[in-house]
Write an enzyme that holds these catalytic residues in place. Structure first.
Site, PDB file in Angstrom:
ATOM      1  N   ILE A 158      20.972   2.229 -38.345  1.00  0.00           N
ATOM      2  CA  ILE A 158      20.526   1.860 -39.607  1.00  0.00           C
ATOM      3  C   ILE A 158      21.299   0.697 -40.173  1.00  0.00           C
ATOM      4  O   ILE A 158      21.310   0.441 -41.551  1.00  0.00           O
ATOM      5  CB  ILE A 158      20.765   3.122 -40.672  1.00  0.00           C
ATOM      6  CG1 ILE A 158      22.218   3.344 -40.612  1.00  0.00           C
ATOM      7  CG2 ILE A 158      19.853   4.238 -40.081  1.00  0.00           C
ATOM      8  CD1 ILE A 158      22.401   4.621 -41.888  1.00  0.00           C
ATOM      9  N   ALA A 159      22.102  -0.067 -39.371  1.00  0.00           N
ATOM     10  CA  ALA A 159      22.572  -1.289 -39.783  1.00  0.00           C
ATOM     11  C   ALA A 159      21.706  -2.569 -39.735  1.00  0.00           C
ATOM     12  O   ALA A 159      20.858  -2.782 -40.612  1.00  0.00           O
ATOM     13  CB  ALA A 159      23.872  -1.490 -38.888  1.00  0.00           C
ATOM     14  N   ARG A 160      21.899  -3.300 -38.843  1.00  0.00           N
ATOM     15  CA  ARG A 160      20.865  -4.434 -38.360  1.00  0.00           C
ATOM     16  C   ARG A 160      20.671  -4.716 -36.648  1.00  0.00           C
ATOM     17  O   ARG A 160      21.593  -4.196 -36.288  1.00  0.00           O
ATOM     18  CB  ARG A 160      21.487  -5.899 -38.635  1.00  0.00           C
ATOM     19  CG  ARG A 160      21.500  -6.300 -40.344  1.00  0.00           C
ATOM     20  CD  ARG A 160      20.198  -6.458 -40.860  1.00  0.00           C
ATOM     21  NE  ARG A 160      20.055  -6.833 -42.286  1.00  0.00           N
ATOM     22  CZ  ARG A 160      19.995  -5.991 -43.168  1.00  0.00           C
ATOM     23  NH1 ARG A 160      19.700  -4.706 -43.054  1.00  0.00           N
ATOM     24  NH2 ARG A 160      19.930  -6.373 -44.515  1.00  0.00           N
ATOM     25  N   ARG A 208      30.503   1.816 -47.617  1.00  0.00           N
ATOM     26  CA  ARG A 208      29.765   2.681 -48.620  1.00  0.00           C
ATOM     27  C   ARG A 208      28.898   3.382 -47.861  1.00  0.00           C
ATOM     28  O   ARG A 208      28.664   4.813 -47.912  1.00  0.00           O
ATOM     29  CB  ARG A 208      28.983   1.824 -49.636  1.00  0.00           C
ATOM     30  CG  ARG A 208      29.999   1.196 -50.575  1.00  0.00           C
ATOM     31  CD  ARG A 208      29.142   0.383 -51.498  1.00  0.00           C
ATOM     32  NE  ARG A 208      29.933  -0.457 -52.302  1.00  0.00           N
ATOM     33  CZ  ARG A 208      30.291  -1.659 -51.908  1.00  0.00           C
ATOM     34  NH1 ARG A 208      29.820  -2.379 -50.968  1.00  0.00           N
ATOM     35  NH2 ARG A 208      30.808  -2.493 -52.882  1.00  0.00           N
ATOM     36  N   ILE A 209      27.865   2.990 -46.997  1.00  0.00           N
ATOM     37  CA  ILE A 209      26.814   3.532 -46.447  1.00  0.00           C
ATOM     38  C   ILE A 209      27.217   4.571 -45.265  1.00  0.00           C
ATOM     39  O   ILE A 209      26.989   5.673 -44.997  1.00  0.00           O
ATOM     40  CB  ILE A 209      25.700   2.511 -45.666  1.00  0.00           C
ATOM     41  CG1 ILE A 209      25.122   1.957 -46.790  1.00  0.00           C
ATOM     42  CG2 ILE A 209      24.629   3.234 -44.773  1.00  0.00           C
ATOM     43  CD1 ILE A 209      24.198   0.733 -46.311  1.00  0.00           C
ATOM     44  N   GLU A 218      12.820  -8.506 -36.066  1.00  0.00           N
ATOM     45  CA  GLU A 218      11.638  -7.668 -36.938  1.00  0.00           C
ATOM     46  C   GLU A 218      10.778  -8.998 -37.456  1.00  0.00           C
ATOM     47  O   GLU A 218      11.140 -10.102 -37.799  1.00  0.00           O
ATOM     48  CB  GLU A 218      12.381  -7.096 -38.149  1.00  0.00           C
ATOM     49  CG  GLU A 218      13.489  -6.017 -37.824  1.00  0.00           C
ATOM     50  CD  GLU A 218      13.918  -5.513 -39.022  1.00  0.00           C
ATOM     51  OE1 GLU A 218      13.569  -5.767 -40.266  1.00  0.00           O
ATOM     52  OE2 GLU A 218      14.807  -4.760 -38.720  1.00  0.00           O
ATOM     53  N   ARG A 273      37.189  -1.438 -38.358  1.00  0.00           N
ATOM     54  CA  ARG A 273      38.351  -2.366 -37.868  1.00  0.00           C
ATOM     55  C   ARG A 273      39.727  -2.405 -38.613  1.00  0.00           C
ATOM     56  O   ARG A 273      40.589  -2.640 -38.184  1.00  0.00           O
ATOM     57  CB  ARG A 273      37.756  -3.806 -37.964  1.00  0.00           C
ATOM     58  CG  ARG A 273      36.725  -4.045 -36.913  1.00  0.00           C
ATOM     59  CD  ARG A 273      36.556  -5.445 -36.458  1.00  0.00           C
ATOM     60  NE  ARG A 273      35.652  -5.632 -35.441  1.00  0.00           N
ATOM     61  CZ  ARG A 273      34.236  -5.916 -35.639  1.00  0.00           C
ATOM     62  NH1 ARG A 273      33.642  -5.968 -36.780  1.00  0.00           N
ATOM     63  NH2 ARG A 273      33.378  -6.446 -34.413  1.00  0.00           N
ATOM     64  N   SER A 274      39.704  -1.910 -39.877  1.00  0.00           N
ATOM     65  CA  SER A 274      40.811  -1.998 -40.322  1.00  0.00           C
ATOM     66  C   SER A 274      40.932  -0.273 -40.948  1.00  0.00           C
ATOM     67  O   SER A 274      39.967   0.307 -40.986  1.00  0.00           O
ATOM     68  CB  SER A 274      40.690  -2.449 -41.954  1.00  0.00           C
ATOM     69  OG  SER A 274      39.647  -2.354 -42.701  1.00  0.00           O
ATOM     70  N   HIS A 321      12.024  -0.262 -40.706  1.00  0.00           N
ATOM     71  CA  HIS A 321      13.015  -0.738 -41.806  1.00  0.00           C
ATOM     72  C   HIS A 321      12.787  -0.076 -43.233  1.00  0.00           C
ATOM     73  O   HIS A 321      12.658  -0.654 -44.176  1.00  0.00           O
ATOM     74  CB  HIS A 321      12.987  -2.285 -41.969  1.00  0.00           C
ATOM     75  CG  HIS A 321      14.480  -2.806 -42.222  1.00  0.00           C
ATOM     76  ND1 HIS A 321      14.918  -3.887 -41.781  1.00  0.00           N
ATOM     77  CD2 HIS A 321      15.249  -2.094 -43.083  1.00  0.00           C
ATOM     78  CE1 HIS A 321      15.970  -3.964 -42.351  1.00  0.00           C
ATOM     79  NE2 HIS A 321      16.357  -2.984 -43.288  1.00  0.00           N
TER      80      HIS A 321
END
Length: 315
Positions: A233-235, A155-156, A264, A177-178, A282
């Protein structure tokens, strides 16, 4: 009345809605819960509204637990061992969809700020060191028309890609990956290495933890163009921070924009020392309307559990 723990001070609207229905305990502490605190909470409360920084790793689910639902305030839940929760009979939910646009907006903020050296420029002005306009002063990277590479076309990732394509006329390539067809012009590449080598700007949007830990390592960063820009902007754990620091210090890549970090709120001093990095605390979902919507979605999952219905956003 069931006992509900709020692990942080959430928006006032969330707290009020929770108190209208449950016996609420508010843990008004900035730091996340330790694994021992998490285990105690699972023993003492019927439901918990939790968020990033609370350590619900496997050890937290040991013993005789009272809690039956963990509603996570946020889409990412790599701070929760979902398998251990499931084995202990604790349902887990998250808050997708409502965070998509706000997080994508921060992605664009980082792209523009990093490419155009906005953070560096603001520091120059605030330090009263700006000597005036000059033809070659603070030349950055022109964003319009550059190729953007999206790592993870969920989505993001799609929301970032749409902004880049429709707003900045940027060719979009992506690695997933898919197979992931999308309804706007974009090309899926076969490997992450291909993506890293072809794009001018890389934006990482995959979930954290698991097989994505250090997905972006020294080898992947070495594939990037010398003028490449890296955005996360993930982790934080998706990136090998030491490798990224080395790539920035040596000029292997031109710059980076980061909203997330591996430990963090700790941010490596080396990042702060670099001018070619934009650092945000964040802020991905940090808009009042979004945080209120996240809180309501988390509560809706708790209410669904309470009423014996399936969790709408179960993970």
């Amino acid at each position: 009345m069931k006992k509900l723990l709020l692990t942080r001070r959430f928006p006032d609207a969330t707290i009020a809605a929770a108190r209208a229905r449950y016996d609420v305990t508010l843990r008004d502490v900035a730091a996340g819960m330790t694994v021992a605190e998490a285990n105690a909470a699972l023993r003492d409360y019927d439901a918990i509204l939790t968020t990033l920084g609370d350590d619900f790793s496997a050890d937290a689910f040991a013993g005789d637990l009272r809690c039956q639902v963990l509603a996570n305030f946020g889409v990412g839940y790599n701070h929760i061992d979902a398998d251990a929760a499931r084995a202990a009979g604790v349902a887990v939910s998250n808050t997708p969809d409502v965070v998509t646009d706000a997080t994508a907006d921060i992605g664009m903020t980082l792209i523009l700020s990093t490419c155009r050296r906005a953070g560096e420029g603001e520091r120059l002005v605030r330090a009263d060191k700006w000597e005036g306009w000059a033809p070659t002063h603070m030349l950055g990277t022109h964003v319009t028309g550059k190729t953007v590479g999206i790592v993870g076309m969920g989505r993001i990732g799609q929301a970032v890609a749409r902004r880049c394509h429709f707003g900045f006329d940027m060719p979009v390539i992506y690695f997933n990956r898919s197979t992931k067809p999308v309804d706007f012009p974009a090309r899926q590449v076969d490997s992450l290495a291909d993506l890293m080598g072809q794009a001018d700007i890389i934006v990482v949007t995959v979930p954290g933890g698991g097989g994505n830990a250090h997905l972006i390592d020294a080898n992947m960063l070495a594939q990037m163009k010398p003028r490449g820009i890296f955005i996360n902007i993930a982790r934080g754990d998706v990136v090998d921070e030491a490798a990224l620091i080395a790539a920035l210090e040596t000029g292997q890549i031109a710059g980076a924009g980061l909203d997330v970090y591996a430990k963090e709120p700790q941010v490596p001093d080396a990042f702060r020392a670099l001018e070619n990095v934009v650092l945000l605390p964040h802020l991905g979902t940090a808009a009042l309307e979004i945080r209120e919507a996240m809180g309501q979605m988390a509560l809706d999952n708790i209410i669904a559990w309470d009423e014996g219905r399936p969790l709408p956003q179960a993970v």
